[in-house]
Write a protein that holds these residues in place. Sequence first.
Motif, short mmCIF file in Angstrom:
data_model
loop_
_atom_site.label_atom_id
_atom_site.label_comp_id
_atom_site.label_asym_id
_atom_site.label_seq_id
_atom_site.Cartn_x
_atom_site.Cartn_y
_atom_site.Cartn_z
N THR A 156 -17.96 44.63 36.32
CA THR A 156 -17.96 43.32 36.94
C THR A 156 -17.08 42.38 36.11
O THR A 156 -16.77 42.69 34.96
N ASP A 157 -16.69 41.25 36.70
CA ASP A 157 -15.86 40.30 35.97
C ASP A 157 -16.53 39.85 34.68
O ASP A 157 -15.90 39.67 33.65
N ARG A 158 -17.85 39.70 34.76
CA ARG A 158 -18.63 39.27 33.61
C ARG A 158 -18.54 40.30 32.48
O ARG A 158 -18.29 39.97 31.33
N LYS A 159 -18.74 41.53 32.85
CA LYS A 159 -18.67 42.61 31.85
C LYS A 159 -17.25 42.72 31.29
O LYS A 159 -17.05 42.92 30.09
N LEU A 160 -16.26 42.57 32.18
CA LEU A 160 -14.87 42.62 31.73
C LEU A 160 -14.61 41.56 30.68
O LEU A 160 -13.95 41.80 29.68
N PHE A 161 -15.15 40.38 30.93
CA PHE A 161 -14.91 39.28 29.99
C PHE A 161 -15.53 39.58 28.62
O PHE A 161 -14.85 39.50 27.60
N TRP A 162 -16.79 39.94 28.64
CA TRP A 162 -17.52 40.10 27.36
C TRP A 162 -17.18 41.40 26.64
O TRP A 162 -17.24 41.47 25.42
N LYS A 163 -16.86 42.43 27.41
CA LYS A 163 -16.71 43.75 26.79
C LYS A 163 -15.26 44.21 26.66
O LYS A 163 -15.00 45.23 26.06
N VAL A 164 -14.34 43.50 27.28
CA VAL A 164 -12.94 43.90 27.16
C VAL A 164 -12.09 42.74 26.66
O VAL A 164 -11.44 42.83 25.63
N PHE A 165 -12.16 41.64 27.40
CA PHE A 165 -11.29 40.52 27.10
C PHE A 165 -11.61 39.89 25.74
O PHE A 165 -10.71 39.68 24.91
N LEU A 166 -12.88 39.64 25.51
CA LEU A 166 -13.26 38.97 24.26
C LEU A 166 -13.03 39.85 23.03
O LEU A 166 -12.40 39.39 22.06
N PRO A 167 -13.47 41.10 23.05
CA PRO A 167 -13.12 41.96 21.90
C PRO A 167 -11.61 42.06 21.68
O PRO A 167 -11.16 42.08 20.54
N GLY A 168 -10.86 42.06 22.77
CA GLY A 168 -9.41 42.13 22.65
C GLY A 168 -8.82 40.89 22.00
O GLY A 168 -7.75 40.92 21.40
N THR A 169 -9.53 39.76 22.12
CA THR A 169 -9.04 38.50 21.57
C THR A 169 -9.55 38.25 20.15
O THR A 169 -8.98 37.47 19.39
N MET A 170 -10.61 38.93 19.77
CA MET A 170 -11.27 38.66 18.47
C MET A 170 -10.34 38.69 17.25
O MET A 170 -10.43 37.80 16.40
N PRO A 171 -9.44 39.68 17.14
CA PRO A 171 -8.57 39.67 15.95
C PRO A 171 -7.79 38.37 15.81
O PRO A 171 -7.67 37.83 14.70
N SER A 172 -7.28 37.86 16.92
CA SER A 172 -6.51 36.61 16.86
C SER A 172 -7.41 35.43 16.53
O SER A 172 -7.01 34.50 15.82
#
Lengths: 283, 248
Positions: free
Chosen positions: B160-176
């Motif tokens: 779901t969009d929600r899961k995508l945000f928390w489990k893909v998008f956010l981890p992908g942004t964490m290093p920055s």
Amino acid sequence: MSCGSVMTRVVPVNKVEPKESAIKISNLRKVFERKGEEIEAIKGIDLDIKEGEFVSVVGPSGCGKSTFLHIVGGFIERTSGVVSVQGEEVGKPAPDRGMMFQESTLFPWRKVYDNVAWGLEAQKFPKADIKERVEYFLKLVGLWEFKDNLPSELSGGMKQRVSLARVLAFDPKVLLMDEPFGALDSQTRETMQVELQRIWSESKKSVIFVTHDIEEAVYLSDYVVVLTKRPSVVKEILKIELPRPREVSIRKSYDFIDYRNHIWDLLHEEENVKSIGGQSNAE
Amino acid sequence: MKAIKKFIVKYLALILIALLWQGFVLAELFPRQLFPGLGEILLVFVELLATSDLWTNMGVTIYRILIGFLLAAIVGIPIGIQMSRSSFIDDLMQPIFTAGYPIPRVALYPIFVLLFGLGSGSKIFTIFLECIFPIVVSTYYGAKSVNHLYVWSGQNMGATDRKLFWKVFLPGTMPSIFTGFRIALPIGVVIAVLTEMISSNNGIGYFLVYLSATLSQSKVLAVVIFISLFGYGLDRLLLYVRNRYVYW
Ligand SMILES: Nc1ncnc2c1ncn2[C@@H]1O[C@H](COP(=O)(O)OP(=O)(O)O)[C@@H](O)[C@H]1O
Ligand SMILES: [Mg+2]
């Protein structure tokens, strides 16, 4: 696949009646727009892939193979045409069309086990089922002992095997594979091809397999679709009538070499069109 | 032997500065009072560590830094992410963060004193304002450059969009986001000390001004060393957390 004689099908189950379409593509066209400029990637592709068929797509680099798979997967929109899977027109990406991308898309923040479990969790598979499936498919690709490793700790070949396990685990109706073994050394690549053939023949899934390796295409496929250079149309569809299961040594057979040479010629015709310049595609 | 060599190379710059300093002291170009030797500073430093003045003032400063920094993170991360996801919000916020970046926001400190008083409020707000810039900008570019194939993969697996945000998008942004943190935190330390030096009746900056006024130059320098060690420790801590939890 609807092209010519259907009588002498070598492939999967022996059936009298014509088989169901798994993937049907008609009049597919794709035009990209970049800074107001239009780039026609795909001019027109028609394909009818039956249940359980393994179909490879080859074509000059940049002719729109990835674009084609991305459209079937629903990741990008088509300009016109129809794409349907088991009779239903495709829209957004969905787990019925499992995609393996050209590069590894394993999540680097998750261990191997959790990467394979990811899709199952997202689709709310029962807990016990998830465990069972992850174990089964990681064992299938021979990487169960690496379940606690991070993707960054794996070699390129191992990553692709995990990706394969990940996509098989959620049991898609069709598999879309974009040069999955493109980055592997020839030894690993051959092993993967053998494994894929075995897995495919057991699972009976329909597969669209994009590759630039002619031998790989012939070795694995029931049909090889040759595309022209951009803007691409289907140049020829070859039925590969080699007996299955195929041994690695089949590459040395005359039939195999004939297929390979024929596709090689087709692709080189395309390259030559480019070198003459100014002319449009041979059709 | 190798370890010693590595140690020397790593701290060569610091060692050179110390030598230079000591050279000035030995040349007696300035009065000892204003330009004390390293030995004396070190001695004073050790003495200082036993005083409660240092620790109570430092406690106040740490409190201001952490609150200001946390507020900047809490506000800045969502802003950066929203800017990356909506072109409307991007257009809306972009001028603030591109035109506003070079503004010396400390210069507005007197106004913040007027608004938030002489106590912690004005300091925290200035720290917040300084820290939020690198956090927003790093988050924004990090979010923009999340590999879209990860997102496609997630969609392909039925998220779901929600899961995508928390489990893909956010981890992908964490290093920055952590890169932003590492730029912001030392700025927070500097701004805390600076604002406390300008006007305050507590905090390590105030303590510095007080020591300067009493002409205890070696104590001032000892406190400066203390602050830089503190800043260094803070960065190490952040790096540890990053390597532990954002290892990709
Ligand atoms: N997002 C895009 N915007 C504009 N052009 C694109 C985009 N994606 C692909 N193309 C162009 O479409 C053509 C086909 O690309 P692609 O499908 O990746 O080729 P292939 O996989 O066969 O090598 C190329 O000319 C490429 O430059
Ligand atoms: Mg491609």
